[in-house]
Motif scaffolding. Structure first.
Motif, PDB file in Angstrom:
ATOM      1  N   PHE A 118     -23.294 -33.964  31.338  1.00 36.98           N
ATOM      2  CA  PHE A 118     -22.478 -34.102  30.009  1.00 36.98           C
ATOM      3  C   PHE A 118     -21.259 -33.050  29.694  1.00 36.98           C
ATOM      4  O   PHE A 118     -21.853 -32.036  30.078  1.00 36.98           O
ATOM      5  CB  PHE A 118     -23.353 -34.697  29.071  1.00 36.98           C
ATOM      6  CG  PHE A 118     -24.118 -35.949  28.823  1.00 36.98           C
ATOM      7  CD1 PHE A 118     -23.659 -37.022  28.511  1.00 36.98           C
ATOM      8  CD2 PHE A 118     -25.276 -35.763  29.606  1.00 36.98           C
ATOM      9  CE1 PHE A 118     -24.387 -38.120  28.478  1.00 36.98           C
ATOM     10  CE2 PHE A 118     -25.547 -37.156  29.879  1.00 36.98           C
ATOM     11  CZ  PHE A 118     -25.469 -38.307  29.099  1.00 36.98           C
TER      12      PHE A 118
ATOM     13  N   ALA B 293     -25.730 -31.691  27.317  1.00 34.58           N
ATOM     14  CA  ALA B 293     -27.091 -32.250  26.619  1.00 34.58           C
ATOM     15  C   ALA B 293     -28.426 -31.854  27.359  1.00 34.58           C
ATOM     16  O   ALA B 293     -29.268 -32.415  27.627  1.00 34.58           O
ATOM     17  CB  ALA B 293     -26.996 -33.606  27.302  1.00 34.58           C
ATOM     18  N   ILE B 294     -28.554 -30.248  27.278  1.00 29.60           N
ATOM     19  CA  ILE B 294     -29.729 -29.731  27.435  1.00 29.60           C
ATOM     20  C   ILE B 294     -30.694 -30.019  26.459  1.00 29.60           C
ATOM     21  O   ILE B 294     -30.521 -30.156  25.202  1.00 29.60           O
ATOM     22  CB  ILE B 294     -29.466 -28.206  27.641  1.00 29.60           C
ATOM     23  CG1 ILE B 294     -28.622 -28.050  28.809  1.00 29.60           C
ATOM     24  CG2 ILE B 294     -30.936 -27.513  27.905  1.00 29.60           C
ATOM     25  CD1 ILE B 294     -29.053 -28.519  30.229  1.00 29.60           C
ATOM     26  N   PHE B 295     -31.868 -30.493  26.830  1.00 24.39           N
ATOM     27  CA  PHE B 295     -33.044 -30.441  25.810  1.00 24.39           C
ATOM     28  C   PHE B 295     -33.513 -29.037  25.398  1.00 24.39           C
ATOM     29  O   PHE B 295     -34.234 -28.492  25.905  1.00 24.39           O
ATOM     30  CB  PHE B 295     -34.338 -31.027  26.615  1.00 24.39           C
ATOM     31  CG  PHE B 295     -33.877 -32.444  27.055  1.00 24.39           C
ATOM     32  CD1 PHE B 295     -33.168 -33.348  26.649  1.00 24.39           C
ATOM     33  CD2 PHE B 295     -34.447 -32.685  28.300  1.00 24.39           C
ATOM     34  CE1 PHE B 295     -32.740 -34.408  27.340  1.00 24.39           C
ATOM     35  CE2 PHE B 295     -34.133 -33.977  29.098  1.00 24.39           C
ATOM     36  CZ  PHE B 295     -33.206 -34.874  28.452  1.00 24.39           C
ATOM     37  N   THR B 296     -32.760 -28.787  24.117  1.00 20.02           N
ATOM     38  CA  THR B 296     -32.978 -27.469  23.621  1.00 20.02           C
ATOM     39  C   THR B 296     -34.463 -27.062  23.182  1.00 20.02           C
ATOM     40  O   THR B 296     -34.737 -25.870  22.808  1.00 20.02           O
ATOM     41  CB  THR B 296     -32.007 -27.096  22.709  1.00 20.02           C
ATOM     42  OG1 THR B 296     -31.955 -28.423  21.826  1.00 20.02           O
ATOM     43  CG2 THR B 296     -30.641 -26.821  23.318  1.00 20.02           C
ATOM     44  N   HIS B 297     -35.222 -28.150  22.922  1.00 20.40           N
ATOM     45  CA  HIS B 297     -36.616 -27.880  22.104  1.00 20.40           C
ATOM     46  C   HIS B 297     -37.414 -27.602  23.594  1.00 20.40           C
ATOM     47  O   HIS B 297     -38.627 -27.374  23.150  1.00 20.40           O
ATOM     48  CB  HIS B 297     -37.040 -29.100  21.524  1.00 20.40           C
ATOM     49  CG  HIS B 297     -36.898 -30.299  22.248  1.00 20.40           C
ATOM     50  ND1 HIS B 297     -35.685 -30.857  22.576  1.00 20.40           N
ATOM     51  CD2 HIS B 297     -38.023 -31.220  22.589  1.00 20.40           C
ATOM     52  CE1 HIS B 297     -36.356 -32.262  23.111  1.00 20.40           C
ATOM     53  NE2 HIS B 297     -37.417 -32.145  23.010  1.00 20.40           N
ATOM     54  N   MET B 298     -37.223 -27.574  24.418  1.00 24.49           N
ATOM     55  CA  MET B 298     -38.047 -27.234  25.980  1.00 24.49           C
ATOM     56  C   MET B 298     -37.652 -26.216  26.526  1.00 24.49           C
ATOM     57  O   MET B 298     -36.553 -25.660  26.334  1.00 24.49           O
ATOM     58  CB  MET B 298     -37.740 -28.585  26.887  1.00 24.49           C
ATOM     59  CG  MET B 298     -38.113 -30.001  26.228  1.00 24.49           C
ATOM     60  SD  MET B 298     -37.875 -31.149  27.706  1.00 24.49           S
ATOM     61  CE  MET B 298     -38.089 -32.433  26.870  1.00 24.49           C
TER      62      MET B 298
ATOM     63  N   TYR C 290     -38.121 -32.666  33.974  1.00 23.57           N
ATOM     64  CA  TYR C 290     -37.961 -33.896  33.320  1.00 23.57           C
ATOM     65  C   TYR C 290     -37.959 -35.038  34.015  1.00 23.57           C
ATOM     66  O   TYR C 290     -38.603 -35.974  33.881  1.00 23.57           O
ATOM     67  CB  TYR C 290     -36.877 -33.939  32.205  1.00 23.57           C
ATOM     68  CG  TYR C 290     -37.116 -34.749  31.091  1.00 23.57           C
ATOM     69  CD1 TYR C 290     -37.765 -34.509  29.949  1.00 23.57           C
ATOM     70  CD2 TYR C 290     -36.576 -36.281  31.260  1.00 23.57           C
ATOM     71  CE1 TYR C 290     -38.026 -35.477  28.851  1.00 23.57           C
ATOM     72  CE2 TYR C 290     -36.516 -36.985  30.314  1.00 23.57           C
ATOM     73  CZ  TYR C 290     -37.532 -36.854  29.171  1.00 23.57           C
ATOM     74  OH  TYR C 290     -37.625 -37.862  28.309  1.00 23.57           O
ATOM     75  N   GLY C 291     -36.967 -35.089  34.857  1.00 17.95           N
ATOM     76  CA  GLY C 291     -36.476 -36.250  35.698  1.00 17.95           C
ATOM     77  C   GLY C 291     -37.826 -36.750  36.935  1.00 17.95           C
ATOM     78  O   GLY C 291     -38.137 -37.684  36.690  1.00 17.95           O
TER      79      GLY C 291
ATOM     80  N   ARG D 281     -30.901 -29.972  36.532  1.00 24.34           N
ATOM     81  CA  ARG D 281     -31.684 -30.773  35.983  1.00 24.34           C
ATOM     82  C   ARG D 281     -31.409 -32.360  36.649  1.00 24.34           C
ATOM     83  O   ARG D 281     -32.077 -33.279  36.875  1.00 24.34           O
ATOM     84  CB  ARG D 281     -31.444 -31.153  34.589  1.00 24.34           C
ATOM     85  CG  ARG D 281     -32.506 -31.951  33.562  1.00 24.34           C
ATOM     86  CD  ARG D 281     -32.279 -32.013  32.264  1.00 24.34           C
ATOM     87  NE  ARG D 281     -31.084 -32.663  32.127  1.00 24.34           N
ATOM     88  CZ  ARG D 281     -30.472 -32.591  30.794  1.00 24.34           C
ATOM     89  NH1 ARG D 281     -31.144 -32.329  29.688  1.00 24.34           N
ATOM     90  NH2 ARG D 281     -29.267 -33.059  30.403  1.00 24.34           N
TER      91      ARG D 281
ATOM     92  N   ASN E 122     -21.029 -31.527  26.937  1.00 25.53           N
ATOM     93  CA  ASN E 122     -21.944 -30.333  26.367  1.00 25.53           C
ATOM     94  C   ASN E 122     -22.978 -30.157  26.927  1.00 25.53           C
ATOM     95  O   ASN E 122     -24.053 -29.285  26.338  1.00 25.53           O
ATOM     96  CB  ASN E 122     -21.868 -30.508  25.016  1.00 25.53           C
ATOM     97  CG  ASN E 122     -22.515 -31.831  24.558  1.00 25.53           C
ATOM     98  OD1 ASN E 122     -23.245 -32.398  25.328  1.00 25.53           O
ATOM     99  ND2 ASN E 122     -22.688 -32.345  23.323  1.00 25.53           N
TER     100      ASN E 122
END
Lengths: 336, 309, 353
Positions: free
Chosen positions: C81, C85-90, C98-99, C146, C83
């Motif tokens: 994406f 779209a990194i999962f910043t809470h991880m 993740y995948g 990712r 920006n």
């Protein structure tokens, strides 16, 4: 009309040394560019000129007079913000008039000043529109008009066109240059885009972590960088800086005493078929072609005019244009 | 290929100078003092009164309550007051049922409403109506609904096929059930609203990224949506826990705390002691005890929230 | 490792046609850039390839298999994406895993593959860091990692460099290209920056107003633009286009350019109104040249000089080598355009002749 001078200015924010013994002179009517990476001190210099911050040491002079005791309002320096900060609920005209109306200036003078400024900025035909209906470039000009309408001694711009797309930036920087020439006022301009800096500026200062690394005209800085840092900041692709040991491979002599590294701008590297370096990559860009070369494991870049027929994997011999090699000592300082 | 590259430092706002901070403090000082006064004065007064046996019927103004100084006696009484403990216990039960039910109902509704469906706007407005009803009015509404000859029994009769006459509000267990239903009816919408706001603010592209990486709905919900809503969930639950402690209007109107003390929550108990028995020193002591409990709840929530960030 | 075929693909939003009848085949392992200004339909196209958006008509095929109606999770595309779209809470590790977790891959296998990709992208030292607050180049690598760890057959990138500083973009460009070479996936890259497209793509698809205007290698679109839009959009600065009229009869026809002079002798079949096009870089300063325009501005940018020229209503730009003596602002610049550099366009249709 004013010159602006910094004399050994130091500024700290808590533990952080934002400016370290900075001195420079901006002459009257200059288009002066502060250029450096983020947090190199560019914005701090603007704040000090505006009077929003006070230096911890050193002196700032506007028009030759120290201004440490002059309030921001009395300095009469205008600022064009990065986001332009136009009032969205007002027409362009009301935006431009705003600083004068706020100061209670009479209507006739306001009308004269506004028409003078809008003529020079070519915005007369759009003054009735609200900012939302203007293009990016037009909004920019309205913001400049609002800054200039009160006749400041100098005006400052903090990275004003970085948000525009590439094509519009190319147009806008030429327009800014024209405006500055027509208005004839000192403009201090902050940018982190080297192409923009070289395009617009009469004079520029290259900054690195709060220190001025070099001051001069863009051409002086480009042709005679005083350090590998300045050399690497100007030009795209950046100057090749390689160990002196490779000089012979580019048919150069030993260079001056103490030379530790050799700098060659990509456009000063001549390439011909033959043994020497290997082409790792060819990037044809139409008007010119960029080659990525592998010289004994060291990567170099060469820029050639037009669309020469090279392919990746070919061996080429390198040569440096006469008198266009730069030599640096072990600390990265340029040697004469 | 990828050489390590000097990362561009993220642009951090330059720290304010201490001078600016001092100036800011001076400028806001009057407002801060006012707030402090407004918050502190009643608490100090409360502490003071709670150490006396003062009552407005004693004929002395409150500031001379020291004449009736009894030290910590009110607190000793409180510790041994079975009615206080039972009211506190009942409040906790109400809370332990209401808050989770409201939370899961609200979450379910939020999941439903985060996507578009026909009739969403109308349903949305309808769902928010209970929140806007004055609690006293809601109390009367449920009072009527749960009468032995009221609509709830009528409806049940219809299903049962014979007349049902359950005495909802005069049976101790059923009365508690009835008031809990009214609380859930009234406050689930708030929970829903807060949780929906939280759910909408979870970045769409992160959810898309998860889908493109093959995540199922459940996985996406539990690994992306819920963790990102943590702060707002804590806020929503904290608000409802605190509000539930103070629940009064509809309970008082529906049952008056009765039958007996079957629905007497802490607020109703305080009200009764204040209005009917007029021992204000004692009331102050109760109120202070509750304040301490709630402060601990708030502190825990704030602490959790910091952890979530 | 998939061939993508778009056939008569289109998408309408109510009255608005975001994409009209696009035909494009992207070869296995090819890097294709969809290039155009905002609103040209490039993102719509990409979102349809990813399955985020259903086409109004036409077909998308991966290796000949029709993808219409296949949910995006089942298409096997990696998407980076704008920006990231990194999962910043991880943590970085959890982002990379993740995948694989979503696909139910075993624990040991996940650890091995995450380790590999982290090593490749030089993210190993950062694996246990929280993803929030990482610098933009690391976020970019993480976003690529990712997506890449699940080994998608197609990589889609939506303007991944648009939030990056100008100075840093060049570095990121070469990094991206290097990564694509390593992964060898079919890559579709959306951008509005012609420089990004020119430097990275095997082929460029230039789009405007929902239409595909031209597809070709960077040099093909640069040298032989199909119409005036492509001519202006490719190159920095873009191609100069001066309206003129063919005069001079049978013997030696020239294009009369009014105040700017004329083209010089050309071999021409056309007559009447015409657009005279030439690249700013291919102009030859020539004291006896048939063209003369006034210099309104001169930019000296390191090794090159950009002259802004005007004559009557004509505007043009010229790029000169920094070494050649350049005229000053206000002076007249005389020049010629070699015949092989001349590109002609129909004055009405604006198509190349």
């Amino acid at each position: 009309m004013a010159s602006i001078s910094f004399r050994n200015v130091t500024k700290r924010f808590g533990e952080t040394l934002a400016l370290d013994d900075v001195s420079f002179d901006i002459r009257d009517n200059a288009f002066f560019c502060l250029f450096g990476p983020p947090l190199s001190g560019k914005s701090t210099i603007l704040k000090l000129i505006l009077g929003l911050e006070q230096p911890d040491a050193g002196e700032i002079l506007i028009d030759g007079r120290p201004v440490s005791n002059v309030s921001p309002a009395k300095r009469n320096v205008a600022m064009v913000f990065q986001n332009l900060a136009l009032f969205p609920h007002m027409s362009a005209l009301d935006n431009v008039r705003f600083p004068l109306v706020e100061r209670g200036i009479d209507a006739a003078t306001i009308r004269a000043r506004v028409s003078d400024v809008s003529d020079k900025l070519h915005i007369g035909h759009i003054l009735h529109k609200p900012p939302a209906q203007l293009s990016g470039g037009e909004r920019q000009r309205v913001a400049i008009a609002r800054a200039l309408v009160r006749d400041p001694v100098a005006y400052l711009m903090d990275d004003p066109i970085s948000a525009l797309d590439a094509r519009l930036r190319e147009e806008t920087r030429v327009e800014l240059r024209r405006i500055q020439q027509d208005m004839g006022k000192t403009l201090v301009y902050v940018t982190h885009d080297q192409e923009e800096a070289m395009s617009v500026a009469d004079g520029m200062a290259v900054l690195e972590s709060g220190r001025v690394r070099q001051i001069g005209t863009p051409e002086e800085l480009y042709r005679h960088p005083n350090s590998t840092y300045v050399a690497s900041m100007l030009g795209a692709p950046a100057m090749n800086v390689v160990p002196m040991a490779l000089a012979a491979r580019m048919q150069l002599g030993a260079g001056p005493a103490g030379a530790a590294s050799l700098g060659v701008r990509p456009e000063n590297l001549r390439v011909a078929r033959g043994p020497g370096a290997r082409i790792a990559e060819v990037e044809p860009l139409g008007g010119f072609t960029t080659l990525t070369l592998d010289l004994e494991g060291t990567q170099m870049r060469a820029t050639l005019r037009g669309q020469p027929q090279f392919t990746a994997g070919e061996d080429v011999t390198l040569r440096v244009d006469e008198g266009r090699a730069h030599f640096f000592d072990g600390a990265g300082q340029a040697l004469a | 290929m990828t050489q390590p590259i000097a990362a561009p430092a993220s642009a951090t706002p330059e720290a304010d100078t201490s001078e600016e901070k001092r100036l800011g403090l001076w400028l806001t000082l009057p407002a801060q003092l006012l707030v402090l006064f407004i918050a502190l004065f009643p608490i100090c007064m409360q502490i003071y009164i709670s150490l006396t046996d003062w009552s407005p019927l004693d004929g002395i103004p409150w500031y001379r309550a020291y004449e009736l100084w009894i030290g910590l006696l009110n607190y000793v009484d409180l510790a041994g007051d079975p009615r206080f403990w039972s009211a506190l216990w009942r409040t906790c039960i109400v809370m332990a049922i209401c808050v989770p039910v409201q939370f899961f109902l609200g979450l379910g509704l939020a999941i439903l409403f985060v996507d578009d469906f026909p009739g969403k706007r109308v349903l949305y407005s309808t769902l928010l109506v209970p929140m806007m009803v004055v609690p006293a009015v809601a109390g009367y509404m449920f009072f009527m609904l749960f009468q032995s000859g009221g609509p709830v029994n009528d409806l049940l009769s219809l299903f049962a096929g014979r007349p049902v006459t359950i005495a909802w509000l005069s049976d101790p267990d059923l009365a508690l059930f009835a008031v809990i239903v009214s609380d859930i009816w009234q406050w689930t919408p708030l929970m829903f609203l807060i949780l929906l706001a939280g759910m909408v603010s979870v970045p769409q592209d992160q959810q898309m990224a998860a889908v493109l990486l093959g995540a199922s709905w459940t996985r996406r919900f539990f690994t992306i949506v819920l963790p990102r809503m943590k702060t707002i969930i804590i806020i929503a639950i904290a608000i409802r826990v605190i509000e539930n402690f103070k629940v009064f209007d509809n309970f008082y109107i529906m049952t008056g705390g009765g039958p007996g003390v079957a629905t007497e929550t802490i607020s109703i108990y305080i009200y009764k002691v204040t209005q009917q028995e007029l021992i204000w020193g004692y009331v102050a002591a109760i109120a202070l005890a509750i304040l301490i409990v709630l402060s601990i709840v708030s502190a825990l929530a704030i602490n959790k929230m910091k952890g979530a960030k | 490792m998939t061939r993508i075929t778009l056939e008569n693909l289109g998408r309408d939003f109510g009255e608005f046609t975001a994409l009209a009848n696009m035909d494009l085949t992207i070869a296995d392992g090819e890097f294709v850039a969809l290039l155009g200004p905002s609103g040209c339909g490039k993102s719509t196209t990409m979102n349809m390839i990813a399955g985020m958006l259903e086409p109004s008509h036409g077909e998308i095929r991966f290796d000949g298999r029709n993808m219409n109606g296949v949910p995006m999770a089942k298409r096997g595309v990696g998407f980076v994406f704008q920006n990231y779209a990194i999962f910043t809470h991880m943590s970085v590790r959890d982002n990379l895993a993740y995948g694989l977790k979503a696909q139910g891959v075993g624990r040991a296998e996940i650890a091995r593959r995450v380790g590999e990709i982290a090593e490749l992208l030089q993210l190993s030292p950062l694996l246990d860091r929280r993803a929030a607050g990482l610098s933009v180049n690391i976020l970019q690598r993480l976003a690529i990692g990712r997506s890449a760890v699940v080994e998608p057959s197609i990589f889609l990138m939506d303007e991944p460099l648009s939030n990056v500083d100008a100075a840093f973009r060049a570095v990121m460009r070469s990094e991206l290209k290097g990564l694509q070479r390593q992964f060898k996936q079919t890559m579709v890259y959306v951008t509005h920056d012609q420089l990004e497209a020119m430097t990275m793509a095997d082929r460029i698809a230039v789009m405007d107003h929902g239409k595909l205007l031209q597809v070709g290698t960077p040099l093909e679109v640069y040298n032989h633009p199909a119409d005036t839009f492509v001519a202006r959009f490719i190159g920095a600065p873009g191609m100069n286009l001066l309206p003129g009229r063919v005069t001079g009869g049978d013997g030696a026809p020239v294009i009369d350019l009014g105040a700017a002079g004329h083209s010089g002798a050309l071999r021409l079949e056309q007559t009447g109104d015409i657009l005279f096009g030439f690249r700013p870089e291919e102009v030859v300063p020539d004291a006896n040249g048939p063209l003369a325009m006034q210099v309104t501005a001169a930019e000296r940018i390191g090794p090159r000089i950009i002259l802004h020229l005007a004559a009557g209503d004509h505007r043009a730009k010229v790029v000169l080598d920094g070494e050649t003596p350049a005229p000053q602002q206000g002076e007249t610049f005389r020049f010629s355009v070699p015949e092989r550099s001349v590109r002609l366009f129909d004055a009405q249709t604006e198509r190349a002749l």
